[in-house]
Write an enzyme that holds these catalytic residues in place. Structure first.
Site, mmCIF file in Angstrom:
data_model
loop_
_atom_site.group_PDB
_atom_site.id
_atom_site.type_symbol
_atom_site.label_atom_id
_atom_site.label_comp_id
_atom_site.label_asym_id
_atom_site.label_seq_id
_atom_site.Cartn_x
_atom_site.Cartn_y
_atom_site.Cartn_z
ATOM 1 N N LYS A 251 0.855 -1.109 -0.247
ATOM 2 C CA LYS A 251 -0.028 0.034 -0.102
ATOM 3 C C LYS A 251 0.899 1.092 -0.027
ATOM 4 C CE LYS A 251 -3.828 -0.068 2.457
ATOM 5 N NZ LYS A 251 -4.912 -0.099 1.614
ATOM 6 N N ILE A 252 1.401 1.529 -1.279
ATOM 7 C CA ILE A 252 2.181 2.628 -1.341
ATOM 8 C C ILE A 252 1.498 4.064 -1.445
ATOM 9 C CG2 ILE A 252 4.083 3.548 -2.867
ATOM 10 C CD1 ILE A 252 5.244 0.642 -3.118
#
Length: 323
Positions: free
Chosen positions: A167-168
């Site tokens: 989850k960038i």
């Protein structure tokens, strides 16, 4: 919109920032923050649910923090706590903010500034890191009666370009473009196809479909985030309904011929899709499998499942914390 979205509630007065609890108003971040400039941060969304006892339960917090530590490793972001320690920090933050009802936590680990002697540029090594966790009250924000979705013209970023399993923060510009396109067209959410033209996921949720009694979801190699709620649903269907979920490539046309579609995610929880691209899904109302999943998930997150031995819940007792 028919989804029943509401304004986001204010975050709690206390946050966990840079190794300690402090008033949210005291947190100061530089406008030259590297994560702000380049999207070099990772995050999670974690829910807590009110329990019948008057306390609350964090739901699968250890799994979320484990995933976050893995995401951080990809970007060389230092997190100086184990997953178990982060779970306890999260529980303490909820108590400090008085969140004994349904609540949401947003942990964010991110790059801050170049270390002394490191030359200017976009890089991951030689950049300091920080961790901030906020909490806020949050109930369901999408209609359980069903939402409408449109297939986005934007394609999901492939894992070969930006790891889909992490989850960038910077990757979510992709999601924002798809959501903006969908809402401008009158839909509640978007469904991505990947670069091969196969179904990937919704803007911030995994996709399941039911067709002829079989439940299917895109496999990990479809450029999806390996959702924790997705994993919960697969387990709940197996244990409580005897249904094995097929994880495979899903064609776009399968969505249009599905009897049911539903989305899963920490934020949206379980939400039925009752219309797709202006066409009804099945009979246009939540179907029996979707309703079964919604009920099973609600029992699970609120500690009402007598057969739940997964260790998914972390109690958060309402005992006040001395400030």
């Amino acid at each position: 919109m028919s989804a029943g979205r509401t304004a986001a509630p204010a975050a709690g007065r206390w946050v966990f920032h840079d190794g300690d609890f402090m008033p949210a108003a005291d947190v100061r971040l530089s406008p030259s923050l590297q994560a702000l400039q380049y999207g070099t941060g990772v995050f999670e969304g974690i829910r807590a649910y009110a329990a019948d006892s008057g306390d609350a339960h964090l739901y699968r917090a250890h799994d979320h923090f484990t995933r976050m530590i893995g995401s951080a490793r990809l970007l060389r972001i230092a997190i100086d706590h184990s997953a178990a320690e982060l779970v306890q920090i999260a529980a303490k933050l909820l108590r400090r903010n008085g969140h004994t009802g349904d609540a949401y936590l947003r942990p964010l680990a991110y790059k801050t500034a170049l270390e002394p002697g490191v030359p200017f540029g976009v890089r991951l090594q030689g950049v300091s890191s920080a961790l901030t966790i906020v909490s806020l009250p949050m109930g369901s924000y999408l209609s359980k009666d069903g939402i409408s979705c449109g297939i986005s013209s934007w394609r999901r970023i492939p894992d070969s370009s930006l790891p889909a399993r992490a989850k960038i923060t910077g990757a979510y510009a992709n999601n924002a473009l798809a959501t903006d396109e969908a809402t401008a067209a009158g839909y509640d959410d978007a469904i991505f196809l990947n670069q091969a033209g196969h179904v990937a996921e919704a803007s911030t949720a995994n996709v399941f479909l039911v067709r002829a009694g079989r439940v299917v979801t895109p496999a990990q190699d479809s450029d999806i985030l390996e959702g924790i709620t997705r994993d919960s649903v697969i387990s709940l269907l197996r244990r409580q309904a005897g249904i094995e979920v097929e994880r495979r490539t899903v064609l776009r046309s399968e969505l249009h011929t599905a009897d049911e579609i539903f989305l899963t995610g920490t934020g949206c929880e379980i939400v039925p899709v009752t219309a797709l691209d202006g066409r009804p899904v099945g009979s246009g109302v939540p179907g029996p499998v979707t309703r079964t999943v919604m009920a099973a998930y609600d029992r699970s997150v609120r500690g009402r499942d007598p057969h739940d031995d997964q260790g998914w819940l972390t109690p958060v007792h309402a005992t006040p914390v001395l400030l």
